[in-house]
Write a protein that holds these residues in place. Structure first.
Motif, mmCIF file in Angstrom:
data_model
loop_
_atom_site.group_PDB
_atom_site.id
_atom_site.type_symbol
_atom_site.label_atom_id
_atom_site.label_comp_id
_atom_site.label_asym_id
_atom_site.label_seq_id
_atom_site.Cartn_x
_atom_site.Cartn_y
_atom_site.Cartn_z
ATOM 1 N N TYR A 245 13.774 -0.526 -1.558
ATOM 2 C CA TYR A 245 13.306 -1.859 -1.189
ATOM 3 C C TYR A 245 11.820 -1.952 -1.508
ATOM 4 C CZ TYR A 245 13.820 -6.223 1.472
ATOM 5 O OH TYR A 245 13.914 -7.548 1.837
ATOM 6 N N GLY A 246 11.328 -3.149 -1.791
ATOM 7 C CA GLY A 246 9.915 -3.302 -2.112
ATOM 8 C C GLY A 246 9.344 -4.595 -1.578
ATOM 9 N N PHE A 247 8.086 -4.582 -1.204
ATOM 10 C CA PHE A 247 7.400 -5.794 -0.770
ATOM 11 C C PHE A 247 5.910 -5.634 -1.018
ATOM 12 C CE2 PHE A 247 7.555 -3.017 2.905
ATOM 13 C CZ PHE A 247 6.281 -3.122 3.463
ATOM 14 N N GLU A 248 5.198 -6.758 -0.940
ATOM 15 C CA GLU A 248 3.762 -6.763 -1.159
ATOM 16 C C GLU A 248 3.057 -7.206 0.119
ATOM 17 O OE1 GLU A 248 0.424 -9.025 -3.969
ATOM 18 O OE2 GLU A 248 2.559 -9.124 -4.477
ATOM 19 N N ARG A 249 2.050 -6.470 0.510
ATOM 20 C CA ARG A 249 1.293 -6.784 1.721
ATOM 21 C C ARG A 249 -0.194 -6.692 1.433
ATOM 22 N NH1 ARG A 249 -1.440 -4.036 5.478
ATOM 23 N NH2 ARG A 249 -1.567 -4.947 7.576
ATOM 24 N N GLU A 250 -0.867 -7.855 1.498
ATOM 25 C CA GLU A 250 -2.316 -7.931 1.278
ATOM 26 C C GLU A 250 -2.711 -7.246 -0.034
ATOM 27 O OE1 GLU A 250 -4.136 -6.289 4.724
ATOM 28 O OE2 GLU A 250 -3.485 -7.912 6.063
ATOM 29 N N GLY A 251 -1.940 -7.549 -1.082
ATOM 30 C CA GLY A 251 -2.230 -6.987 -2.402
ATOM 31 C C GLY A 251 -1.752 -5.571 -2.605
ATOM 32 N N GLN A 252 -1.159 -4.989 -1.564
ATOM 33 C CA GLN A 252 -0.670 -3.610 -1.630
ATOM 34 C C GLN A 252 0.837 -3.623 -1.867
ATOM 35 O OE1 GLN A 252 -0.716 -1.497 2.113
ATOM 36 N NE2 GLN A 252 -1.002 0.488 1.117
ATOM 37 N N HIS A 253 1.280 -2.956 -2.932
ATOM 38 C CA HIS A 253 2.706 -2.853 -3.227
ATOM 39 C C HIS A 253 3.284 -1.651 -2.492
ATOM 40 C CE1 HIS A 253 2.996 -5.927 -6.411
ATOM 41 N NE2 HIS A 253 1.757 -5.577 -6.698
#
Length: 396
Positions: A245-253
């Motif tokens: 699974y993948g997501f982006e948080r505050e520009g962090q992958h």
């Protein structure tokens, strides 16, 4: 943020992931709703849904922290689940059906006979107007979700078990054993192929042009969709990887992986240094044979899910999951994960009760006026009177 994972041992795990100075993962809940191994899990801004070999879909309200009910439309193992926004859920199963659900009242809006064999995977276009599905009848089918009908059928040489749209919806990929075919939407033709040594169990678009692929080994590999070259690879687990699974948080992958070794791990991926091995943020040992994985993101973290939707909805807030935490210890066993016998109608009706109760509560408080009912005795008494009225009208 909640890491949710299903396993062969019929348990749904929830772990609260806290991105403070250093990432920590805290056990939050375990739930034993299904009577067979879990096969699929999906999340949106409010709900977590799980599919199982017991032919049911269970719903968990993450806002109220309660079990919401069960959906019983399918006959056969639930193979795939996917939300579109906050209003709709699509489900596929071994019965060859794709069901479209309204998530406000959890009604089945339409049940489509999608494939002659099993539905193995489905994916919704970011616009919500199209969906793709693959099945064991060696076909790839395009669905017009606006009209609820088949739009296009493509015959495949082999059975595909994964299909996925890119985040922008300009391309899509299919997986057949250890081969990934990349299609362009405009022409519906293959523009490239990625081949791995082992069978592929899961893949995720990190960006529109970078794919993360995992399978029947310990490695996660990042590929370019344009050149089909491997950009980097790293050893993530000690056993085969079941889901990614993948997501982006505050520009962090962030990449999250689940393995048959029982571990769930979170990795920090720096796209500017993609050749470097991603740093391990945190890990947790579930001591179970994991099968599926998803991440429920809370609103406070201002996260953006790295999935097949261009603009996903904000997630609900995170609270204690005390209402469905089971005090009983989980007894791990090596029981077979074969699908159980089909439930009788009476057993299925029992499962529907929580959902039916909630639907009744959602209805208007105004009670409709009772319709006048005429008993057979009253009908007999009224018949002579009606005849007399007709005679008087004629004489007049």
């Amino acid at each position: 943020m909640e890491l949710v994972a299903g396993c062969y041992e019929q348990v749904l795990f929830g772990f609260a992931a806290r991105p403070e100075q250093s990432w920590t993962v805290v056990p939050d809940f375990t739930h034993h709703a299904h009577s067979a191994s879990l096969s699929a899990v999906a999340v949106n801004n409010r709900y977590v849904v799980t599919g199982s070999r017991d032919e049911t879909i269970h719903i968990y309200d993450m806002k109220k922290k309660t079990e919401h009910g069960a959906l019983l439309q399918h006959n056969g193992t639930i193979t795939c689940l996917e939300f579109y926004g906050t209003a709709h859920l699509l489900s596929g199963a071994e019965d060859g059906l794709i069901c479209i659900w309204n998530t406000k009242r959890w009604e089945c809006l339409q049940s489509i006979r999608a494939h002659k064999g099993h539905v193995t995977s489905l994916s919704i276009h970011p616009s919500g107007k199209l969906a793709l599905s693959v099945g064991t009848d060696k076909t790839l089918r395009t669905w017009n979700l606006v009209e609820g009908r088949s739009a296009f059928i493509k015959n495949l040489k082999q059975n595909a078990h994964i299909i996925k749209w890119s985040p922008k919806g300009e391309k899509y990929v299919t997986v057949i054993t250890n081969k990934v075919d990349i299609y362009k939407l405009d022409t519906a033709s293959i523009i490239g192929t990625i081949t791995t040594e082992k069978r592929i169990s899961s893949l995720r678009f990190i960006t529109d042009s970078i794919l993360a692929i995992a399978g029947d080994d310990e490695m996660v590999r990042l590929y370019s969709c344009d050149s089909q070259k491997c950009l980097s690879e790293f050893k993530a687990h000690e056993n085969r990887i079941k889901d990614i699974y993948g997501f982006e948080r505050e520009g962090q992958h962030v990449i999250v992986t689940a393995s048959s070794d029982g571990y769930i791990k979170m990795w920090n991926l720096d796209l500017n240094k993609i050749k470097d091995v991603p740093s391990l943020l945190c890990e947790v040992n579930t001591k179970a044979r994991l099968t599926c994985l998803a991440v429920w993101l809370n609103q406070a973290s201002e996260t953006k899910e790295n999935s097949d939707k261009a603009a996903p909805s904000p997630q609900a807030g995170e609270n204690d999951f005390s209402s469905i935490v089971r005090k009983k210890k989980v007894c791990w066993n090596d029981k077979s994960d074969k699908a159980p016998k089909r439930r009788t109608i009476s057993e299925k009706q029992k499962l529907k009760v929580p959902l039916q109760k909630e639907e009744k509560e959602d209805k208007s408080d105004k009670t409709p006026k009772r319709k006048k009912t005429i008993t057979p005795e009253k009908q007999k008494l009224e018949a002579p009177l009606q005849k007399k009225k007709k005679k008087l009208n004629r004489s007049a």
